[in-house]
Write a protein that holds these residues in place. Structure first.
Motif, short mmCIF file in Angstrom:
data_model
loop_
_atom_site.label_atom_id
_atom_site.label_comp_id
_atom_site.label_asym_id
_atom_site.label_seq_id
_atom_site.Cartn_x
_atom_site.Cartn_y
_atom_site.Cartn_z
N THR A 329 104.46 15.77 -100.10
CA THR A 329 103.63 16.67 -100.90
C THR A 329 102.24 16.09 -101.13
O THR A 329 102.09 15.15 -101.92
CB THR A 329 104.29 16.96 -102.26
OG1 THR A 329 105.63 17.43 -102.04
CG2 THR A 329 103.50 17.98 -103.05
N PRO A 330 101.21 16.60 -100.45
CA PRO A 330 99.84 16.15 -100.73
C PRO A 330 99.44 16.50 -102.16
O PRO A 330 99.80 17.57 -102.67
CB PRO A 330 98.99 16.90 -99.71
CG PRO A 330 99.96 17.34 -98.65
CD PRO A 330 101.26 17.58 -99.36
N ILE A 331 98.71 15.61 -102.81
CA ILE A 331 98.27 15.84 -104.19
C ILE A 331 96.81 15.46 -104.35
O ILE A 331 96.24 14.76 -103.53
CB ILE A 331 99.13 15.02 -105.19
CG1 ILE A 331 99.00 13.52 -104.89
CG2 ILE A 331 100.57 15.49 -105.19
CD1 ILE A 331 99.66 12.63 -105.94
N GLU A 332 96.23 15.96 -105.40
CA GLU A 332 94.90 15.54 -105.83
C GLU A 332 95.06 14.85 -107.18
O GLU A 332 95.82 15.31 -108.04
CB GLU A 332 93.95 16.72 -105.94
CG GLU A 332 93.65 17.38 -104.60
CD GLU A 332 92.69 18.55 -104.72
OE1 GLU A 332 92.15 18.77 -105.84
OE2 GLU A 332 92.47 19.25 -103.71
N THR A 345 96.06 16.47 -110.55
CA THR A 345 95.38 17.74 -110.84
C THR A 345 95.83 18.87 -109.92
O THR A 345 95.59 20.04 -110.21
CB THR A 345 93.85 17.57 -110.70
OG1 THR A 345 93.55 17.10 -109.38
CG2 THR A 345 93.34 16.55 -111.72
N LYS A 346 96.50 18.54 -108.81
CA LYS A 346 96.91 19.59 -107.88
C LYS A 346 98.03 19.06 -106.99
O LYS A 346 98.01 17.91 -106.59
CB LYS A 346 95.72 20.02 -107.01
CG LYS A 346 95.99 21.22 -106.13
CD LYS A 346 94.72 21.62 -105.37
CE LYS A 346 94.96 22.82 -104.47
NZ LYS A 346 93.73 23.21 -103.74
N GLY A 347 99.02 19.93 -106.72
CA GLY A 347 100.06 19.58 -105.76
C GLY A 347 101.47 19.65 -106.30
O GLY A 347 102.41 19.89 -105.55
N ILE A 348 101.66 19.41 -107.61
CA ILE A 348 102.99 19.44 -108.21
C ILE A 348 102.94 20.19 -109.53
O ILE A 348 101.86 20.45 -110.08
CB ILE A 348 103.55 18.02 -108.44
CG1 ILE A 348 102.65 17.25 -109.41
CG2 ILE A 348 103.73 17.27 -107.14
CD1 ILE A 348 103.23 15.92 -109.84
N GLY A 349 104.14 20.52 -110.02
CA GLY A 349 104.26 21.18 -111.31
C GLY A 349 104.99 20.32 -112.31
O GLY A 349 105.50 19.23 -111.96
N PRO A 350 105.11 20.78 -113.54
CA PRO A 350 105.75 19.96 -114.58
C PRO A 350 107.24 19.71 -114.33
O PRO A 350 107.80 18.76 -114.86
CB PRO A 350 105.53 20.77 -115.86
CG PRO A 350 105.26 22.16 -115.40
CD PRO A 350 104.57 22.04 -114.08
N GLU A 351 107.90 20.52 -113.51
CA GLU A 351 109.33 20.34 -113.27
C GLU A 351 109.61 19.67 -111.92
O GLU A 351 110.76 19.51 -111.52
CB GLU A 351 110.05 21.70 -113.31
CG GLU A 351 110.02 22.36 -114.68
CD GLU A 351 110.65 21.48 -115.75
OE1 GLU A 351 111.70 20.85 -115.46
OE2 GLU A 351 110.11 21.42 -116.86
N SER A 352 108.56 19.28 -111.21
CA SER A 352 108.75 18.61 -109.92
C SER A 352 109.45 17.27 -110.12
O SER A 352 109.17 16.54 -111.06
CB SER A 352 107.41 18.40 -109.23
OG SER A 352 106.77 19.64 -108.96
#
Length: 374
Positions: A329-332, A345-352
């Motif tokens: 999962t790429p993220i920022e 700031t981007k790429g996942i959510g709170p439940e990931s």
């Protein structure tokens, strides 16, 4: 006895038949080969958000160490790059001619004082003789003039002596303040021509504190000042700093200067912050990244910084989906938080669910057994 023997043999054969069956059952429990990995969910917290700006560090003060007289360099009394205290002798220049000049100036001063004594006594005698008309008034005037010339000669001789003492003092060159000093531009034995114009021998830097200078756009500066719920005093204090090569210690700076003008060519404002340098790690000319606050987030997602990987595409996390399979999962990301967490700031959510261990053993699409800490 014969019956007992047959019964024992029967039991032995039965046991041999059962044991392999038990062994096969135990293996089947792990035949799937699924790797167990530790996972965690992002932490949600209220944090300050930052933007980064490039800056440069400079010593709080610096000075060229110069020779101001002519002569042969006799000694260099320090180790290049070392920390020297204020008043430490750094260089000495051959002082013989300057010692001679001091002695000559002192002799000239003594002569001038002697001549003044004679002239003042003569003037007093002339005044007394004038009372009995033994001399003319013109003689008195001449005697007083001689006395005044002698007084002027004393002042000139004193000035010459002060100049000679000053030049002699220039033969011993001392550190003007405590700091790190560069290597010398010349070696002992070289002839120095510093009388006409100062000759630079080395440079000393007072880096007990360093000044970091950087620029910020005017709109972003106003946005920084407008952060709600945070006093300006806190915004301008303990500004986080980072460096291209990670240092052994963490550093923050206190803003103390804001340019009164905006650079018309760039639309930026110059700011400066002062940074304590107790370990001597910061040096003049270092590149610094300044992390300035620009807003606050009440629901920022934070993950363990050690769980973030980096490749040619950027930063990423290994996330476990609902089917317990690894998803690259790429993220920022944003700034570090409390030393070990990183804002995403981007790429996942709170439940990931992201992997926190065995990161070198997992790969995209791989089935795993996620173990979530309670």
């Amino acid at each position: 006895m014969k019956k007992i023997y047959h019964m024992t043999a029967l039991l032995t054969c039965t046991a041999l038949t059962i044991l392999p069956s038990c062994h096969n059952d135990k293996s089947s429990d792990h035949s799937d080969g699924v790797l167990a990995v530790d996972v965690a969910r992002p932490v949600t917290d209220s944090v300050m958000l930052y933007r980064t700006y490039p800056g440069t560090a400079g010593a709080r003060a610096s000075a060229d160490i110069v020779a101001r007289v002519n002569g042969t360099l006799l000694t260099r009394d320090y180790t290049s790059g070392s920390l020297v205290d204020k008043g430490t002798v750094l260089f000495t220049i051959e002082p013989t001619q300057y010692n001679d000049a001091v002695m000559q100036s002192r002799a000239s001063l003594e002569t001038a004082r002697s001549e003044y004594t004679y002239a003042s006594n003569q003037a007093a005698a002339m005044k007394k003789a004038l009372e009995s008309d033994a001399v003319s008034k013109l003689d008195v005037i001449q005697a007083e003039s001689n006395m005044e010339q002698s007084a002027a000669a004393i002042k000139e001789a004193e000035a010459q002596l002060n100049l000679a003492l000053t030049n002699l003092g220039y033969c011993t060159i001392r550190a003007p303040f405590k700091g790190h000093i560069t290597s010398s531009t010349v070696d002992p034995g070289a002839y120095i021509s510093g009388g006409g114009s100062p000759f630079t021998l080395a440079t000393i830097y007072d880096d007990a504190e360093v000044v970091v200078t950087f620029s910020i756009s005017e709109p972003q500066y106003q946005q920084m000042l407008g952060i709600r719920g945070t006093p300006q005093e806190e915004i301008f204090r303990k500004v986080p700093l980072s460096f291209d090569n990670e240092l052994a210690h963490k550093y923050t700076g206190d803003l103390y200067y804001t340019s009164p003008i905006i650079d018309k060519s760039t639309g930026t404002i110059t700011l400066k912050c002062i940074v304590d340098n107790p370990y001597g790690e910061l040096r003049d000319g270092m590149y610094v990244t300044v992390h300035m606050p620009f807003g606050a987030s009440s629901h920022a997602l934070l993950v363990k910084d050690s769980s973030i990987g980096t490749d040619q595409l950027g930063k990423y996390l290994y996330v476990v989906n609902d089917s317990n399979r690894i998803v690259y999962t790429p993220i920022e990301t944003g700034d570090i938080y409390r030393d070990s967490l990183r804002i995403v700031t981007k790429g996942i959510g709170p439940e990931s669910r992201y992997v926190t261990s065995a990161m070198l053993k997992v790969r995209d699409g791989m089935e795993v057994k996620p173990v979530e800490a309670r």
